[in-house]
Motif scaffolding. Sequence first.
Motif, short mmCIF file in Angstrom:
data_model
loop_
_atom_site.label_atom_id
_atom_site.label_comp_id
_atom_site.label_asym_id
_atom_site.label_seq_id
_atom_site.Cartn_x
_atom_site.Cartn_y
_atom_site.Cartn_z
N SER A 1 36.10 11.00 1.59
CA SER A 1 34.53 10.68 0.86
C SER A 1 33.93 9.32 0.46
N ARG A 2 32.87 8.66 0.91
CA ARG A 2 32.84 7.43 1.38
C ARG A 2 33.18 6.40 1.63
N SER A 3 34.06 6.93 3.18
CA SER A 3 35.17 6.30 4.16
C SER A 3 33.95 5.35 4.98
N GLY A 4 32.56 6.44 5.08
CA GLY A 4 31.89 5.34 6.29
C GLY A 4 31.27 6.79 7.26
N LYS A 5 31.80 7.78 7.41
CA LYS A 5 31.37 8.53 8.18
C LYS A 5 30.28 9.13 9.04
N SER A 6 29.08 9.24 7.82
CA SER A 6 27.36 9.66 8.38
C SER A 6 26.86 7.81 8.26
N THR A 7 27.15 6.88 8.12
CA THR A 7 26.65 5.76 8.19
C THR A 7 27.15 6.13 10.10
N LEU A 8 28.28 5.84 10.32
CA LEU A 8 29.18 6.11 11.89
C LEU A 8 28.03 7.14 12.20
N ARG B 1 18.69 1.03 2.19
CA ARG B 1 19.70 1.49 0.82
C ARG B 1 20.45 2.42 1.84
N TRP B 2 21.97 1.97 1.98
CA TRP B 2 22.65 3.01 2.65
C TRP B 2 22.58 4.32 2.71
N PRO B 3 22.97 5.17 3.67
CA PRO B 3 22.35 6.58 3.27
C PRO B 3 23.65 7.20 2.85
N PRO C 1 25.41 9.77 -0.02
CA PRO C 1 26.50 10.45 0.07
C PRO C 1 25.95 11.94 0.73
N THR C 2 27.16 12.90 1.27
CA THR C 2 26.57 13.91 1.47
C THR C 2 26.97 14.89 1.47
N GLU C 3 25.85 16.28 1.19
CA GLU C 3 26.39 17.40 0.02
C GLU C 3 26.76 17.99 0.93
N PRO D 1 30.58 16.76 3.98
CA PRO D 1 31.06 15.74 2.29
C PRO D 1 32.82 15.67 1.97
N GLY D 2 33.24 14.96 2.20
CA GLY D 2 34.66 13.93 2.24
C GLY D 2 35.12 14.26 1.01
N GLU D 3 34.65 15.37 -0.14
CA GLU D 3 35.41 15.85 -0.74
C GLU D 3 35.38 17.43 -0.40
N ALA E 1 36.82 1.85 8.98
CA ALA E 1 35.66 1.36 8.82
C ALA E 1 35.69 0.09 8.29
N LYS E 2 34.34 0.32 8.33
CA LYS E 2 33.21 -1.63 7.64
C LYS E 2 34.22 -2.66 7.56
N SER E 3 34.48 -2.69 8.83
CA SER E 3 35.45 -4.20 9.20
C SER E 3 35.28 -5.39 9.11
N ASP E 4 33.38 -5.02 8.96
CA ASP E 4 32.49 -6.33 8.82
C ASP E 4 32.70 -7.10 7.81
N LEU E 5 33.48 -6.44 6.32
CA LEU E 5 33.05 -6.41 5.43
C LEU E 5 34.71 -8.06 5.44
N SER F 1 33.08 -2.03 12.58
CA SER F 1 32.08 -1.14 11.46
C SER F 1 30.85 -0.70 12.38
N ALA F 2 30.78 0.49 11.41
CA ALA F 2 29.29 1.11 12.39
C ALA F 2 28.00 0.47 11.86
N LEU F 3 28.14 -0.14 10.89
CA LEU F 3 26.81 -1.38 11.05
C LEU F 3 26.83 -2.43 10.47
N GLN F 4 26.92 -3.42 11.28
CA GLN F 4 27.59 -5.39 11.06
C GLN F 4 26.30 -6.04 10.00
N1 LIG Z 1 29.21 -3.45 5.59
C1 LIG Z 1 29.92 -1.91 5.87
N2 LIG Z 1 29.57 -1.45 4.73
C2 LIG Z 1 29.28 0.07 5.26
C3 LIG Z 1 30.08 0.85 6.98
N3 LIG Z 1 29.30 2.10 6.73
C4 LIG Z 1 29.42 2.71 5.83
N4 LIG Z 1 29.24 1.27 4.60
C5 LIG Z 1 29.05 1.80 3.39
O1 LIG Z 1 29.85 2.93 2.72
C6 LIG Z 1 29.47 3.76 1.99
C7 LIG Z 1 29.69 5.41 2.45
O2 LIG Z 1 29.28 4.80 3.79
P1 LIG Z 1 28.89 7.10 4.30
O3 LIG Z 1 28.74 6.66 5.74
O4 LIG Z 1 28.18 7.16 3.44
O5 LIG Z 1 30.04 7.51 3.96
P2 LIG Z 1 30.48 9.27 4.09
O6 LIG Z 1 32.00 8.94 4.33
O7 LIG Z 1 29.88 10.00 4.72
O8 LIG Z 1 30.33 10.25 2.64
P3 LIG Z 1 30.34 11.03 2.28
O9 LIG Z 1 29.40 11.48 2.66
O10 LIG Z 1 29.89 10.89 0.13
O11 LIG Z 1 31.75 11.90 2.22
C8 LIG Z 1 28.17 3.37 2.62
O12 LIG Z 1 26.76 3.94 1.24
C9 LIG Z 1 28.40 1.78 2.69
O13 LIG Z 1 27.90 1.29 1.40
C10 LIG Z 1 29.39 -0.17 7.54
O14 LIG Z 1 29.68 -0.13 8.58
N5 LIG Z 1 29.86 -1.82 7.18
#
Ligand SMILES: Nc1nc2c(ncn2[C@@H]2O[C@H](COP(=O)(O)OP(=O)(O)OP(=O)(O)O)[C@@H](O)[C@H]2O)c(=O)[nH]1
Length: 453
Positions: A31-38, A95-97, A99-101, A136-138, A334-338, A375-378
């Motif tokens: 959960s929150r690992s960045g799947k949806s953003t990727l 806003r970031w996407p 959480p996926t439900e 959802p990561g859960e 993920a999120k290596s831009d941080l 990083s899906a989004l730098q």
């Molecule tokens: N800086 C940065 N932050 C990111 C990136 N991708 C994701 N994030 C952060 O990580 C959070 C979670 O990303 P999601 O893509 O929603 O993660 P998910 O794996 O879909 O999460 P669930 O749907 O809850 O399972 C986002 O709200 C951002 O704050 C990235 O490429 N760069």
Amino acid sequence: MITQWFKPANNNHWADWFLKEHHRFTITGLSRSGKSTLFTSLMTMLKYRSEGGYQCLPLLEYLPAELVEHMWVEPVDGFEMFPLENHMQALAEQRWPSPTEDVYGFKVVVRLRQTHGVKKHLLPYTDVVFEFIDYPGEWLTDLPMLTKSFAQWSDSAWAQQMNRPQRDYAQPWHDAVAEFDFDQPPEPDAVAALVGQYRDYLLNAKKNGITLLQPGSFLLGDTGFDWRAHGFTPLPSSVSSDITHPWTKVFDKHYRYFQKHWLTPLKNKTFRQADKQIILIDLFEGLNHSKQHLYQLKETLSYLAEVFSYGESGWFSRTILRQQGISKVAFVAAKSDLLPAAYHDDLLRLLKQVTEGAVARIQDKPVHYEHFLVSALQATDPGSTSTSLRYRGTSRQYIEAEFEPLPEAISAMSAQEHFPVLPAQVPDDYLPRILNGRGLDRLLQFLLGDHHE
Ligand SMILES: Nc1nc2c(ncn2[C@@H]2O[C@H](COP(=O)(O)OP(=O)(O)OP(=O)(O)O)[C@@H](O)[C@H]2O)c(=O)[nH]1
Ligand SMILES: [Mg+2]
């Protein structure tokens, strides 16, 4: 050739199969690992690049642009379409996407030009299909519960809560159990009260960066498992060891219901076997909390590696039975831009450590694996020094932050040490940042490249 002995006549299903090449990707991400953003970045990239004549396709090495006739995205049968527009709208509003439900799918179909006359006659087109499922990561961390009995699960969940860092968040739950009267009959109200207490623990632990939360399916709203009707919790071993105990009986029944009516269909549908796996890992959450959190993440990943089946199976089972093991695994931070580029090697080293247990489980199997930073989004920019970054803060001010080196090893961290995660907001120019991203290309090239021979 295959089609000579296998007659696809009257059987579009088979004809279809031979005309298509399928790549099924599974993204294993907590959960929150960045799947949806990727996925949002990937689809946006594909969309824009296809409009631009397929140049710089992330699949470039594998599918040269001159071979691509047409490319499109469509839903995967049996799944809602991945809500790209909603996610893009969120980004447009900084806003970031969300959480996926629920579960969503999409596939990218690439139709290839036929260059040889004969082949054109036999096979009018060839499609290469890439399937992706978002969820959802859960849900993910519940899969190992499929192979455990209620008593086994209850004991292991109980043991985990006694260790740090979980123990630090489990006290109210443990107090509630200590005071709970297990001599009262397990009436719905009493069950609901205990399940409520346990959920509070899970929610609190999740908020504090714990990744192994079972059942994670209890944490979602109405899209998931009906935990109100069929909830259960781990029980103290004095209760769970007595199979005639009314509470053990009820929870055992609910647990089996959960396995049969929730987990099994979930595994067959959402987590059905794929041939390529991306294990997406957020190291920043662990770094933000403590070394114990990183160890806990390592344990979770190794535990998850047990669920998937690895190794290439033979041609027959792959093509005819459509069964296959995972043959390629990408461990992705993920999120290596941080983190400033100067510390990316440190991050990679940490990634390798956190995935050691999972790697150990696949090492002696015919599986190719590699570690990546993506990083899906730098969302950050280089700062004034090589060890600093600039980013938009929570009130959208443009801030510079200076970074310390990451620890050499998790074991080298002191108990109190932690590395605050940058609260980077979505930048205004998110679209060019997505389109200019390059990390995904290397990842896809690894996954698509041919390692068979
Ligand atoms: N800086 C940065 N932050 C990111 C990136 N991708 C994701 N994030 C952060 O990580 C959070 C979670 O990303 P999601 O893509 O929603 O993660 P998910 O794996 O879909 O999460 P669930 O749907 O809850 O399972 C986002 O709200 C951002 O704050 C990235 O490429 N760069
Ligand atoms: Mg998501």
